[in-house]
Design a protein around this motif. Structure first.
Motif, mmCIF file in Angstrom:
data_model
loop_
_atom_site.group_PDB
_atom_site.id
_atom_site.type_symbol
_atom_site.label_atom_id
_atom_site.label_comp_id
_atom_site.label_asym_id
_atom_site.label_seq_id
_atom_site.Cartn_x
_atom_site.Cartn_y
_atom_site.Cartn_z
ATOM 1 N N ALA A 260 6.821 9.264 5.733
ATOM 2 C CA ALA A 260 6.811 10.787 5.937
ATOM 3 C C ALA A 260 6.875 11.120 7.589
ATOM 4 O O ALA A 260 7.344 12.184 7.985
ATOM 5 N N HIS A 261 5.870 10.649 8.004
ATOM 6 C CA HIS A 261 5.669 10.759 9.589
ATOM 7 C C HIS A 261 6.754 10.358 10.423
ATOM 8 O O HIS A 261 7.210 11.329 11.255
ATOM 9 N N GLN A 262 7.321 9.371 10.403
ATOM 10 C CA GLN A 262 8.585 8.920 10.844
ATOM 11 C C GLN A 262 9.691 9.805 10.825
ATOM 12 O O GLN A 262 10.271 10.277 11.657
ATOM 13 N N LEU B 87 4.149 5.615 2.351
ATOM 14 C CA LEU B 87 4.731 6.931 2.074
ATOM 15 C C LEU B 87 4.168 7.893 3.235
ATOM 16 O O LEU B 87 5.137 8.702 3.754
ATOM 17 N N GLN B 88 2.935 7.715 3.550
ATOM 18 C CA GLN B 88 2.433 8.568 4.904
ATOM 19 C C GLN B 88 3.284 8.252 5.862
ATOM 20 O O GLN B 88 3.667 9.039 6.714
ATOM 21 N N ARG B 89 3.246 6.831 6.286
ATOM 22 C CA ARG B 89 4.073 6.607 7.499
ATOM 23 C C ARG B 89 5.432 6.913 7.605
ATOM 24 O O ARG B 89 5.836 7.355 8.427
ATOM 25 N N PHE C 123 0.798 4.497 -0.764
ATOM 26 C CA PHE C 123 0.218 5.658 -0.288
ATOM 27 C C PHE C 123 0.149 5.609 1.233
ATOM 28 O O PHE C 123 0.891 6.389 1.905
ATOM 29 N N PHE C 124 -0.320 4.450 1.980
ATOM 30 C CA PHE C 124 0.012 4.369 3.462
ATOM 31 C C PHE C 124 1.512 4.248 3.722
ATOM 32 O O PHE C 124 2.035 4.965 4.649
ATOM 33 N N ARG D 171 9.579 12.736 9.660
ATOM 34 C CA ARG D 171 9.421 14.339 10.101
ATOM 35 C C ARG D 171 9.566 14.149 11.767
ATOM 36 O O ARG D 171 10.234 15.416 11.964
ATOM 37 N N THR D 172 9.072 13.238 12.344
ATOM 38 C CA THR D 172 9.180 13.147 13.497
ATOM 39 C C THR D 172 10.444 13.329 14.194
ATOM 40 O O THR D 172 11.084 13.950 15.135
ATOM 41 N N ARG E 120 0.916 -1.076 -0.061
ATOM 42 C CA ARG E 120 -0.131 0.073 -0.072
ATOM 43 C C ARG E 120 0.930 1.285 0.025
ATOM 44 O O ARG E 120 1.201 1.741 1.098
#
Length: 142
Positions: free
Chosen positions: A16-18, A12-14, A9-10, A20-21, A7
């Motif tokens: 990006a969050h990891q 990439l979002q995960r 998109f999922f 960025r944090t 997945r």
């Protein structure tokens, strides 16, 4: 054994969050800025006289989001707004000495972060991943 998660998109979002944090924590500790602020400071440095509209386009953000970001950068003394030389309602953004110092302070952390990513992925995969992220960042979905 289950199939690897496909997945995109999922993932990439995960990711990006990891990223960025982790990046925010490290940049705040070393330079007193966030990842979003770092991106904006790089854009202001790389394109002297950029407008807020231009910054929004460069960062891929809505102008309303950039208004808040620029407000925080000006309040922190990292950028200044000046009257646009030709458009009376527009302003241009300029990096202050403190903004340049924040970029200088952040640079070793950016290099360390990239070195860690290269070690995790390997040089060839890092290069391919960077190319894929550039392509996705500027992809215009129909």
């Amino acid at each position: 054994m289950p199939e690897p998660d496909q997945r995109l998109f999922f993932l990439l979002q995960r990711a990006a969050h990891q990223l960025r944090t982790a990046s925010d924590r490290r940049l705040l500790a070393t330079a007193g800025i966030t990842t979003a602020q770092l991106g904006a400071l790089f854009a202001v440095r790389d394109e002297p006289g950029i407008t807020q509209q231009g910054l929004a386009h460069t960062l891929g953000l809505r102008e309303s989001a950039v208004t808040g970001l620029v407000g925080r950068l000006t309040a922190a003394g990292l950028v200044v707004k000046r009257a646009h030389p030709r458009e009376h309602r527009a302003v241009v953004l300029e990096l202050t000495d403190d903004g340049a110092a924040a970029l200088d302070a952040a640079q070793p952390e950016v290099e360390r972060f990239n070195a860690e990513a290269r070690a995790l992925l390997g040089e060839d995969e890092f290069t391919r991943t960077a190319a894929a992220m550039r392509a996705l960042a500027y992809w215009e979905s129909p």
